[in-house]
Design an enzyme around this catalytic site. Structure first.
Site: not given
Length: 482
Positions: A255-258
């Site tokens: 994931t991209d930064a959550l």
């Protein structure tokens, strides 16, 4: 409520956390022993190569198969060279040059630098097709606006990185290039048909899958026709039906930064975002930069709780863990090829284009327009200043000066106006137009190239990026390099 230790350990094995400082705090190494998948390093973790190598060794001493990730795209997004600017020109410049072997060699060189300091996962390359001229977060991070060109360079970049023994993570699936909003701050929308998505955004991802990329990063963007009101990071249709089944990707979905608002706000917090991403088919959860022990434990507890109450199937989490372990275990023989230490600088010079004539600008007055930066880029130095041979210069904000004041300061010299995404700033455009109308002016554009040109400008120089290498290339083209 007490978190089940076994479920907590399983949750930790899906997570990339972060910590501040040039050495790892005790809690960071302890979490690795308890199962944490690894860490993402940022500029605030990097002082110089010896220190960074020591830090990664410290992490690996806690657990040998730790994933240590970083965003090292070269160009405008650099962590290794965040204090000086990258010695590599960046994707827009490489795409403009059009030499696929050069792209491979540049990324191989980046990979070797990462491997030398103990980093095994590069959250790069950016393979978005930048079709929105005013895209606030991709821009020069992209190889271009043509899907075929971007696909070819994306594959070359992946090959180069992985030849160096560093896993590539192509981003941002299914494509962040058509957005006019920044997913760090909100949830952008790409309102296209599924067919247009396949024709325009997805070819680079097909190419990197064919090239063997070990990981692909999700985007916190919504594609209403497919994801409804949710970001792609929470879409099983995109992550499983499209990416896995249709395109055949078998590697790790990151994931991209959550912590970014495009995910956290959409889910109601970073904990629920982690649960929803795993449920949708993500494997490795990048939490972000502003992360500490409390946030890490909060996310682990949210995942463990969702497994315990049946919201998140344990088999889905075990599948994610298996993919993360396979990524950590991956090794590749490092191809021994000789690379020139000037590789990035030579590449940056090849990318520079000049419209008009620089005749008469041998002894100019250089004016750099102050410009902001995205969260992805960070506050990295840019411009011509470090490279000038004593040429008089001035840094100004476009809305705090006037054409007359700059002409007076130039004292009879022609002016070289250096900007970044100048076309997006009304004050900068107006200033350039006023100068060009009454004074010899050359413009150096170090952001994403657009169609705007000030009427009457003598020369327009495009660097396709604002890295240290791009700045040096511009200074050399102008004949001003020290």
């Amino acid at each position: 409520m007490t978190t089940d230790p076994g479920l907590r350990r399983l949750a930790l094995r899906t997570m990339l956390a972060a910590f501040p400082g040039h050495t790892a705090p005790d809690w960071a190494t302890r979490l690795l022993g308890e199962g944490l998948a690894g860490y993402t390093l940022f500029g605030f973790n990097v002082a110089e190569p010896v220190q960074l190598a020591g830090l990664t060794a410290q992490l690996r001493a806690a657990r040998r198969d730790t994933l240590i990730a970083i965003d090292e795209e070269g160009g405008d997004v650099t962590r290794l060279a965040h204090r000086t600017g990258s010695p590599y020109p960046g994707n827009a410049a490489l795409g403009a040059i059009g030499d696929l072997d050069l792209t491979r060699r540049v990324y191989h060189s980046i990979g070797r630098e990462l491997a030398d300091v103990g980093i095994n996962l590069n959250l790069a390359p950016t393979v978005d097709v930048n079709t929105a001229t005013d895209n606030p977060v991709i821009g020069t991070r992209s190889f271009g606006a043509d899907p075929v060109r971007v696909a070819a360079h994306a594959a070359a970049a992946v090959v180069g990185l992985q030849q160096a023994g560093v896993a590539a993570c192509a981003k941002h699936f299914p494509g962040h290039g058509a957005t006019v909003a920044d997913s760090h701050l909100e949830l952008p929308t790409v309102d296209v048909t599924p067919q247009l998505l396949r024709d325009r955004e997805l070819p680079p991802f097909a190419a990197v899958i064919a090239a063997g990329t070990k990981a692909i990063m999700t985007a916190h963007i919504r594609v209403p026709a497919i994801t409804g009101d949710d970001p792609a990071t929470f879409s099983e249709t995109l992550l499983v039906d499209v990416l896995r089944k249709e395109y055949g990707f078998t590697g790790c979905v990151v994931t991209d930064a959550l912590e970014m608002q495009g995910a956290a706000r959409a889910a109601g917090g970073i904990g629920p975002a982690a649960v929803r991403a795993l449920a949708a088919g993500a494997d490795l959860l990048c939490l972000g930069a502003d992360i500490d022990l409390e946030i890490t434990e909060h996310v682990a507890a949210a995942i463990a709780g969702a497994i315990a109450d049946g919201t998140l199937p344990v088999a889905r989490v075990e599948q994610a863990v298996a993919r993360n372990q396979a990524l950590a275990a991956w090794t590749h023989g490092i191809e021994e090829i000789e690379l020139s230490p000037r590789l990035g600088y030579d590449a940056a010079r090849r990318a520079v284009s000049v419209e008009g004539s620089l005749t008469g600008f041998e002894q100019p007055f250089v004016v750099q327009l102050r410009a902001g930066h995205t969260i992805a880029e960070g506050a990295v130095p840019w411009g011509l200043s470090p490279h000038l041979d004593g040429t008089p210069q001035l840094a100004v904000a476009a809305d705090e000066t006037s054409a007359g004041a700059l002409i007076d300061a130039a004292a009879g010299r022609p002016i070289v106006l250096v900007g970044r995404h100048t076309h997006r700033n009304p004050a900068a455009r107006s200033l350039a137009e006023q100068l060009a109308a009454v004074h010899p002016l050359a413009v150096v554009e170090m952001g994403w190239p657009a169609g705007w040109r000030p009427s009457g400008v003598k020369a327009f120089v495009t660097t396709y990026g604002a890295s240290h290498a791009n700045g040096r290339a511009a200074a050399e083209i102008l004949g001003l390099a020290s």
